[in-house]
Design a protein around this motif. Structure first.
Motif, PDB file in Angstrom:
ATOM      1  N   ALA A 171       0.075   4.507  12.020  1.00 46.27           N
ATOM      2  CA  ALA A 171       1.487   4.903  12.038  1.00 46.27           C
ATOM      3  C   ALA A 171       1.688   6.208  11.260  1.00 46.27           C
ATOM      4  O   ALA A 171       1.034   6.448  10.240  1.00 46.27           O
ATOM      5  N   TYR A 172       2.599   7.032  11.772  1.00 46.62           N
ATOM      6  CA  TYR A 172       2.910   8.294  11.087  1.00 46.62           C
ATOM      7  C   TYR A 172       4.263   8.263  10.377  1.00 46.62           C
ATOM      8  O   TYR A 172       4.631   9.193   9.670  1.00 46.62           O
ATOM      9  N   HIS A 173       4.992   7.116  10.538  1.00 46.72           N
ATOM     10  CA  HIS A 173       6.305   7.013   9.880  1.00 46.72           C
ATOM     11  C   HIS A 173       6.683   5.542   9.750  1.00 46.72           C
ATOM     12  O   HIS A 173       6.377   4.731  10.634  1.00 46.72           O
ATOM     13  N   VAL A 174       7.367   5.205   8.643  1.00 47.62           N
ATOM     14  CA  VAL A 174       7.842   3.829   8.413  1.00 47.62           C
ATOM     15  C   VAL A 174       9.256   3.870   7.870  1.00 47.62           C
ATOM     16  O   VAL A 174       9.706   4.893   7.334  1.00 47.62           O
ATOM     17  N   PRO A 180       0.841  -1.204   0.000  1.00 51.58           N
ATOM     18  CA  PRO A 180       0.000   0.000   0.000  1.00 51.58           C
ATOM     19  C   PRO A 180       0.878   1.256   0.000  1.00 51.58           C
ATOM     20  O   PRO A 180       2.041   1.210   0.389  1.00 51.58           O
ATOM     21  N   ARG A 181       0.314   2.376  -0.374  1.00 57.82           N
ATOM     22  CA  ARG A 181       1.110   3.595  -0.553  1.00 57.82           C
ATOM     23  C   ARG A 181       1.416   4.315   0.757  1.00 57.82           C
ATOM     24  O   ARG A 181       2.496   4.892   0.915  1.00 57.82           O
ATOM     25  N   VAL A 182       0.522   4.290   1.732  1.00 53.29           N
ATOM     26  CA  VAL A 182       0.687   5.130   2.917  1.00 53.29           C
ATOM     27  C   VAL A 182       1.159   4.318   4.109  1.00 53.29           C
ATOM     28  O   VAL A 182       0.968   3.086   4.185  1.00 53.29           O
ATOM     29  N   SER A 183       1.786   5.005   5.074  1.00 53.40           N
ATOM     30  CA  SER A 183       2.390   4.339   6.224  1.00 53.40           C
ATOM     31  C   SER A 183       1.355   3.658   7.111  1.00 53.40           C
ATOM     32  O   SER A 183       1.630   2.602   7.703  1.00 53.40           O
ATOM     33  N   GLN A 184       0.136   4.204   7.240  1.00 51.13           N
ATOM     34  CA  GLN A 184      -0.881   3.579   8.085  1.00 51.13           C
ATOM     35  C   GLN A 184      -1.199   2.163   7.589  1.00 51.13           C
ATOM     36  O   GLN A 184      -1.292   1.211   8.386  1.00 51.13           O
ATOM     37  N   ALA A 185      -1.373   2.021   6.273  1.00 56.12           N
ATOM     38  CA  ALA A 185      -1.695   0.711   5.704  1.00 56.12           C
ATOM     39  C   ALA A 185      -0.483  -0.220   5.725  1.00 56.12           C
ATOM     40  O   ALA A 185      -0.610  -1.435   5.961  1.00 56.12           O
ATOM     41  N   GLN A 186       0.708   0.321   5.511  1.00 52.72           N
ATOM     42  CA  GLN A 186       1.919  -0.504   5.522  1.00 52.72           C
ATOM     43  C   GLN A 186       2.186  -1.083   6.912  1.00 52.72           C
ATOM     44  O   GLN A 186       2.752  -2.179   7.046  1.00 52.72           O
ATOM     45  N   SER A 187       1.791  -0.366   7.971  1.00 56.48           N
ATOM     46  CA  SER A 187       2.070  -0.839   9.332  1.00 56.48           C
ATOM     47  C   SER A 187       1.223  -2.057   9.721  1.00 56.48           C
ATOM     48  O   SER A 187       1.469  -2.674  10.757  1.00 56.48           O
TER      49      SER A 187
END
Length: 290
Positions: free
Chosen positions: A251-254, A219-226
């Protein structure tokens, strides 16, 4: 002799006849002149019929004085105007000199700024070339090590000594190595919000691009990647795991764990893409996709 002969006489002496005659003549002539003038005066007098004009000296003098005063006033006015012009010229000359000095100062400052900018640009270009060379070297080394690993796995399988080992094990190792190598190769790139490369990234854009080298579309954004994958402990990490800061799903950062207690991430606009120790900024959790 008379008895009075010896007594002096008190009578005045007789005047000389010549003096008496002279005085008589003068008196007679004067009286004659008066008589003649008196007799002839009324008969010979004539009325005055002509008026003699005297020169107008006073009026001419006044005109000359007025002209002189006007000339003096004009001279004073001319001198005052000349003084004003000289003062204005001097003021203009000082202003021009000051403006010239200011222009020279600005020109020198501009040249210094241009020289500094040129130097900074040259240094930045040199640094970028060095980083590109380093990335190329890392990629070449990674490709060589991946190829050797694949050859060893193929040889072991053909010999039958480890026939029970799943073929996915070698693929997993190669995918993680590809992800880690890509992430390390981007160190030094700029951070740009919404950036997806090739030379500027945000945190989730870098992670997504790294996994794409292994054929995985995150996924593109950090919330979904977490939350994409399996949650793992920070004490049991493997290279290629996704680290996140904040809650899972919020999440706000990965970043990507690259082994040895290090991670690579596009941090912020001040630092850009960096490789840092986890002690620098302890993540909240991690997920394993591979």
């Amino acid at each position: 002799m008379s008895h009075t002969a010896h007594i002096p006489s008190h009578r005045k002496p007789r005047q000389r006849a010549s003096k008496s005659a002279l005085r008589a003549g003068v008196a007679g002539g004067f009286l004659s002149t008066i008589a003649v003038a008196g007799a002839a005066g009324p008969a010979q007098a004539e009325p005055v019929t002509q008026t003699i004009e005297m020169p107008t000296i006073a009026s001419n003098f006044s005109a000359a004085a007025a002209a002189s005063a006007q000339a003096t006033q004009q001279i004073a006015l001319d001198m005052e105007n000349q003084a004003d012009q000289d003062a204005a010229a001097e003021k203009a000359a000082k202003a021009a000199k000051k403006a010239h000095a200011e222009a020279v100062r600005k020109d020198e400052a501009k040249k210094k700024a241009e020289a500094a900018a040129k130097k900074a640009k040259a240094e930045a270009e040199a640094k970028e070339r060095a980083e590109r060379a380093s990335r190329s070297t890392e990629r070449t080394t990674l490709s060589a090590s991946t190829g050797s690993s694949g050859s060893s796995s193929s040889g072991s399988t053909s010999s039958g000594s480890s026939a029970s080992t799943p073929s996915s094990s070698s693929n997993l190792s190669g995918s993680a190595a590809s992800i880690v190598a890509f992430a390390k190769a981007q160190v030094g790139d700029a951070y740009v919000s919404g950036g997806t490369g090739p030379n500027a990234w945000d945190c989730s854009g870098l992670v997504q691009a790294a996994y794409r080298t292994a054929g995985i579309d995150l996924p593109r954004v950090s919330q979904a990647q977490s939350t994409y994958g399996t949650q793992v402990s920070l004490d049991n990490l493997q290279p290629g795991d996704i680290l996140y800061w904040g809650g899972a799903g919020s999440a706000y950062h990965v970043a990507i764990y690259v082994g040895g207690g290090q991670f690579v991430g596009a941090q912020n606009s001040s630092t850009g893409t960096v490789q840092r120790s986890m002690d620098y900024d302890r993540p909240t959790g991690a997920v394993r996709v591979l």
